[in-house]
Enzyme design. Structure first.
Site, short mmCIF file in Angstrom:
data_model
loop_
_atom_site.label_atom_id
_atom_site.label_comp_id
_atom_site.label_asym_id
_atom_site.label_seq_id
_atom_site.Cartn_x
_atom_site.Cartn_y
_atom_site.Cartn_z
N TYR A 73 62.59 -4.05 43.20
CA TYR A 73 62.71 -2.95 42.23
C TYR A 73 64.16 -2.85 41.77
O TYR A 73 64.44 -2.62 40.59
CB TYR A 73 62.16 -1.65 42.83
N ALA A 89 55.66 -9.02 47.90
CA ALA A 89 55.90 -7.93 48.87
C ALA A 89 56.37 -6.69 48.11
O ALA A 89 57.03 -6.80 47.08
CB ALA A 89 56.96 -8.35 49.88
N LYS A 90 56.04 -5.53 48.65
CA LYS A 90 56.51 -4.29 48.01
C LYS A 90 57.82 -3.91 48.71
O LYS A 90 57.86 -3.00 49.54
CB LYS A 90 55.42 -3.21 48.12
N CYS A 91 58.85 -4.68 48.40
CA CYS A 91 60.14 -4.44 49.05
C CYS A 91 61.14 -3.92 48.03
O CYS A 91 61.05 -4.23 46.83
CB CYS A 91 60.64 -5.69 49.76
#
Ligand code: PLP
Ligand code: COI
Length: 377
Positions: free
Chosen positions: A222, A216-218
């Site tokens: 990051y 997921a790009k959550c």
């Protein structure tokens, strides 16, 4: 506009799924021409922003409502805003490119919309109709079309994101969300002096575990990458390579890019989408373009030891990273606590150079768009 929680002060206008309508409020005092040109001269990455943004609210019972393209402005958030506490927050990264004919086009925006919804699903957030996602992005680019930088490879980087905007400290999915889209004129992601980047292998920290949020790009992914990334920079390397969390052996990806390995026999390997790496849209583009060229691309596991050995014997000729921000970037040198090795002669090789050329020429409308990847603005 975005507020601390469910939007109660504005009249709520629901957004229909099939006919997205976004109200436009023009900036009353857009950046003056000369100031804009000065900012566009050498924008670097991620610090120059256009005049407008899109904002759409979601609340339980009402769904998506109050879709506005308006002046880019600061947000006013309640200190209890759930995203600030529990990280219920996702984003996308995509680009619009100036076309040969003077127009502009988005690159594979429906793929970003689909990935956004799959990230939303993993974080127990509401999905956004794909047509609304793409229309929000398209409208912003159309409105801020004067913000394309002239720099070679310059583009308008677009950042759609969504966060839990309900002020609530209990741990459960929020009941109100804000979706925003901002745009940033960008040049190259790496300000690096050499044209191939160097990588430090993270042995003590992993990015994602099976069953976690790696695909997921959550935001949390990051945040977790920042300490190992800082360690890499302190040692003089550009980026950090993450290995799998189970055996600490298999190469996964970088903090913001996927990896490819090219071999002397013409074959290419990239780590498989096992749930712990981000399904990159550039990764898919690269696989498709390599296969178009008749090359044999395999999505298979590749270990750290094998990487070092193959680089030493010369079986491996190239390694490159890819992503929306980074485009295609060659890797020249790799180091871990016990091994340092050079890939090829340490400079970009033919596979990554040709690919970069192939990808960018489709993006800028210079070569034919055989796969229907461009969506005109
Ligand atoms: N992997 C991670 C962790 C990323 O953040 C990105 C960037 O978006 C990528 C890979 C590359 O994905 P894409 O090509 O869709 O930009
Ligand atoms: C992108 O490539 O769009 C990303 O989100 C990655 C980040 C390193 C900027």
């Amino acid at each position: 506009m975005a507020s601390g929680g469910a939007n109660t002060s504005l009249p709520e206008r629901r957004v229909a799924d099939d006919q997205p309508s976004i109200e436009v409020i023009n900036h009353p005092s857009p950046t003056p021409y000369k100031a804009r040109l000065a900012q566009l001269l050498d924008p670097g990455f991620g610090s120059v922003f256009t005049d407008h943004m899109v904002s759409i609210s979601w609340s339980e019972g009402l769904g998506w409502h109050d879709a506005i393209l308006g002046p880019r402005t600061s947000l006013s958030l309640d200190p209890a805003t759930a995203a600030l506490h529990y990280g219920q927050s996702i984003f996308e990264g995509m680009k619009a490119f100036r076309q040969k004919d003077g127009g502009a086009a988005l690159f594979r925006p429906f793929d970003n919309a689909r990935r956004f919804n799959s990230s939303a699903d993993r974080l127990a957030m509401p999905g956004l109709p794909e047509t609304l996602f793409v229309e929000a992005v398209r409208k912003l680019v159309e409105r801020d079309r004067d913000w394309f930088p002239d720099a070679p490879a310059g583009a308008l980087y677009i950042r759609p994101f969504m966060f839990a905007s309900e002020p609530f400290l209990g741990v459960r999915p929020a009941r109100a969300y804000t979706f925003l889209v901002i745009a940033s004129p960008v040049g190259s992601y790496f300000s690096s002096r050499s044209s191939a980047i160097s990588l430090w292998v993270s042995e003590n920290h992993t990015r994602a575990a099976p069953g976690g949020t790696g695909a997921a790009k959550c935001c949390g992914n990051y945040a977790a990458s920042l300490l190992p990334q800082r360690n890499a920079i302190e040692r003089g390397y550009d980026q950090v390579v993450f290995l799998d969390a189970v055996e600490n052996r298999w190469i996964e990806e970088l903090g913001g890019m996927n990896l490819f390995f090219a071999f002397k026999d013409g074959s290419v390997i990239t780590p498989p989408l096992s749930g712990t790496i981000l399904p990159g849209i550039t990764r898919d583009t690269v696989i498709t373009l390599l296969r178009d060229q008749g090359l044999h691309v395999q999505e298979q596991r590749y270990s750290m030891e094998q990487w070092a050995d193959d680089a030493a014997t010369g079986l491996l000729t190239e390694t490159f990273a890819c992503g929306t921000a980074a485009s295609i970037t060659a890797v020249g040198k790799v180091a871990s606590s016990n091994r340092t090795f050079t890939i090829g002669d340490g400079k970009p090789g033919p596979v990554s150079s040709i690919l970069r050329q192939l990808v960018t020429s489709v993006q800028f409308g210079v070569s034919p768009d055989r796969h229907g990847w461009l969506v005109p603005v």
